[in-house]
Design an enzyme around this catalytic site. Structure first.
Site, short mmCIF file in Angstrom:
data_model
loop_
_atom_site.label_atom_id
_atom_site.label_comp_id
_atom_site.label_asym_id
_atom_site.label_seq_id
_atom_site.Cartn_x
_atom_site.Cartn_y
_atom_site.Cartn_z
N GLY A 1 26.80 35.08 59.54
CA GLY A 1 25.77 36.02 59.11
C GLY A 1 25.26 35.81 57.69
CB THR A 2 23.68 38.26 55.37
OG1 THR A 2 22.59 38.63 56.22
CG2 THR A 2 23.20 38.28 53.92
CG HIS B 1 52.08 34.65 26.57
ND1 HIS B 1 50.91 35.18 26.08
CD2 HIS B 1 52.45 33.66 25.71
CE1 HIS B 1 50.59 34.55 24.96
NE2 HIS B 1 51.50 33.61 24.72
CB ALA C 1 31.41 40.24 52.77
N GLY D 1 14.53 44.36 39.44
CA GLY D 1 15.78 44.98 39.87
C GLY D 1 16.95 44.44 39.08
NE ARG E 1 21.29 42.46 52.43
CZ ARG E 1 20.74 41.27 52.59
NH1 ARG E 1 20.25 40.61 51.55
NH2 ARG E 1 20.67 40.71 53.79
CD GLU F 1 17.34 48.86 37.20
OE1 GLU F 1 17.35 50.02 37.65
OE2 GLU F 1 17.41 47.85 37.93
#
Length: 474
Positions: free
Chosen positions: A40-41, A453, A328, A188, A281, A211
Site C-alpha cells: 500500500g501507501t 555510556h 502505519a 502545510g 489525507r 503554514e
C-alpha cells in the site's frame, strides 16, 4: 465463481496485510483484495520511499561537512537518478518480502477492486465481495464470514490548488521526481511538510514552508516545535506561519508558480519552481460499496467501536480510513486487534497515549503520551525534566548536538505522562519511552535504568533525573 472465506480484507497496505498474517496464524481462511500493490501507501508512496530519500539527503549533507571529521573529499556531486534507483530497489525488496509472507501464510491475494455487496443470493447480510479483476477476467465473488475494510487514504488537495503532477505536487508525485527543482513552496507545515522541507533543503533546494497555524507541527509539544522552527531556519529554510494561502491568486508560467498568502492581514507573494501541497489525507471510502451497508461515516471516516467493528458487526475497518492517528504502526496494531476480536481472543483496546509518533526530518522528532499543554488541559499538575544533547558525549561524537529530551510527569502521582524528543536518532530511541508508558513507569524508574555510556539514550536517563532537579551532567 464464488469462494468462501472466514475473512476478506479490502486493502493490502500495512494494516491489511498485517491483519491477514495474524488471521492466518489464528487459523482463519483469509483473502486480501488489493487494487494496486501489496504494501500500500506506506511501502510504495509513503513511509519507505520517503525515508530512503531522507537517508540519501542526510548522507549528501554529511558528505559536504566531511572535512569537519578529518575526511577530505573533492567533487561531491548529487546523482538524483541514482538516489531514486536506490529508493526503488529498497521498495522492490520489501515488496517481494510481503508477497512471500502472503504465500507463507497461505493467504489468497486478489488483484483488483473489491466492492461490498448488499444482501444477495450469496448471503442474507451485506458483506459479499465482488472483485473487479485487474487482468480483465470475470469478477470473482468472495463470500466471507467477516470483512475488514483497510482501504487507506490519499493526499488531500485544496480547491484552487489541485494537483497537476507537474508544477503542483502531492507527496505521491514528489516521490517520483527525476530531477530536483531549484526552489519549492510547501503548503502545510505538519509532519509530511516538515519531512519534505528538511529533505529538499539537504538536497540543496531553496525551501519555503507556508503554514496556516501560528506554528509548525501544531500537534507536537510547543517547545519541540519551537526548536524545530529555529533549527530549520538556521538551515536556510524560510518558514511562514499564520499564512492563509489564497488559491485564487495562483499564477503559473514557464518559470514556475506564484501564490499570495494573507499573513495576519498583510498580503505577501511567494514564488518557486514547484509547489508541494501537504495538507493532510482523505480516506478512501468511495467505490467500495459502503452504500450497500449500514456502515456510518463521521466527517468522512468510517465509524467503529474500540475493536474496529462498524455498525455491521461482521464488517470491521482499520487504518487511515477510520481517521485518528494515520500511522502505519497504528494501522497494523488496529488490524491485529480486529482479527483477534473476530477470533474471540478478547484483545485489549488500543490506548492512544501509548502510540509513539515520529518525524524523520533532520533533526528527528519522536514523542509518546501527552504534551505539556495537553497534560495541563486534562487537569494534571505537571513537572518537567529536560536534558540537551549538547551535554551528551555520543552526540558530540556524531557531530549532532542540537535538540533535547523532555519528560512530562504528574507531580502528585509521579506517573510519566509524556516523552518528547528532538535530536539525532530519536525515532530509534522512543520505544524505551513507549515501554515505560506501557508499564506505567515513573521518571524515577527510568532514571534507575542504567543507560550505557556513551550512547544517545543517556539523554533519556538524564531528563528523568532532571524531573527531580538531579541531572548529573548539567
Amino acid at each position: 465463481m464464488a469462494t468462501e472465506y472466514d475473512l476478506v480484507i479490502l486493502g493490502g497496505g500495512t494494516g491489511g496485510y498485517v491483519a491477514a498474517i495474524r488471521a492466518s496464524q489464528l487459523g482463519l481462511k483469509t483473502a486480501v483484495v488489493e487494487k494496486s500493490k501489496l504494501g500500500g501507501t506506506c511501502l510504495h508512496k509513503g513511509c519507505i520511499p520517503s525515508k530512503a530519500l531522507l537517508r540519501s539527503a542526510e548522507v549528501y549533507a554529511m558528505t559536504k561537512k566531511a572535512e569537519e571529521y578529518g575526511v577530505e573529499t573533492s567533487g561531491v556531486n548529487l546523482n538524483f537518478l541514482r538516489v531514486q534507483d536506490r529508493k526503488q530497489s529498497i521498495v522492490n525488496q520489501l515488496y517481494t518480502g510481503v508477497q512471500q509472507l502472503m504465500k507463507k501464510g497461505k493467504i489468497d491475494v486478489y488483484e483488483g477492486i473489491g466492492r461490498i455487496l448488499g444482501p444477495s443470493i450469496f448471503s442474507p447480510m451485506p458483506g459479499t465481495i465482488s472483485v473487479e479483476m485487474n487482468n480483465g477476467e470475470e469478477n470473482e465473488m468472495l463470500i466471507p464470514k467477516n470483512v475488514i475494510v483497510a482501504t487507506g487514504s490519499r493526499p488531500r488537495s485544496l480547491q484552487g490548488l489541485e494537483i497537476d503532477g507537474n508544477v503542483v505536487l502531492s507527496s505521491d508525485e514528489a516521490l517520483e521526481l527525476t530531477e530536483l527543482p531549484k526552489s519549492i513552496l510547501i503548503v502545510g507545515g505538519g509532519v509530511i511538510g516538515i519531512e519534505w522541507a528538511s529533505m529538499l533543503s539537504d538536497f540543496g533546494v531553496e525551501v519555503t514552508v507556508l503554514e496556516y497555524s501560528d506554528r509548525i507541527l501544531p500537534t507536537e509539544d510547543k517547545e519541540i516545535a519551537k526548536e524545530m522552527n529555529k533549527l530549520m531556519t538556521t538551515k536556510g529554510i524560510t518558514i511562514v506561519t499564520s499564512a492563509k494561502v489564497l488559491p485564487e491568486t495562483v499564477s503559473k508560467d514557464n518559470n514556475g508558480i506564484s501564490v499570495k498568502a494573507d499573513q495576519n492581514g498583510e498580503m505577501k507573494e511567494f514564488t518557486a519552481e514547484k509547489m508541494l501541497v501537504s495538507v493532510g489525507r482523505l480516506p478512501n471510502v468511495e467505490g467500495i460499496g459502503l452504500e450497500n451497508t449500514d456502515i456510518q461515516l463521521e466527517k468522512g471516516y468510517i465509524h467503529t467501536n474500540d475493536f474496529y467493528q462498524t455498525k455491521e458487526s461482521h464488517i470491521y475497518a482499520i487504518g487511515d480510513v477510520i481517521g485518528g492517528l494515520q500511522l502505519a504502526h497504528v494501522a497494523s496494531h488496529e488490524g491485529i486487534i480486529a482479527v483477534e476480536h473476530i477470533a474471540g481472543k478478547e484483545p485489549m483496546p488500543m490506548d492512544e497515549t501509548l502510540i509513539p509518533k515520529c518525524i524523520y526530518s533532520s533533526p528527528e522528532i519522536a514523542s509518546v503520551g501527552y504534551t505539556e499543554d495537553e497534560a495541563k488541559e486534562k487537569g494534571f499538575k505537571v513537572k518537567v525534566g529536560k536534558f540537551p544533547f549538547k551535554a551528551i558525549g555520543k552526540a558530540l561524537v556524531y557531530g549532532e548536538t542540537d535538540g533535547f529530551v523532555k519528560l512530562v510527569a504528574d507531580s502528585e502521582s509521579d506517573d510519566l505522562l509524556g516523552v518528547h524528543m528532538i535530536g539525532p536518532h530519536v525515532t530509534d530511541m522512543i520505544s524505551e519511552a513507549g515501554l515505560a508508558k506501557v508499564l506505567d513507569a515513573t521518571p524515577w524508574e527510568i532514571s534507575h535504568t542504567i543507560h550505557p555510556h556513551p550512547t544517545l539514550s543517556e539523554a533519556i536517563g538524564e531528563a528523568a533525573l532532571a524531573v527531580y532537579g538531579k541531572a548529573i551532567h548539567l
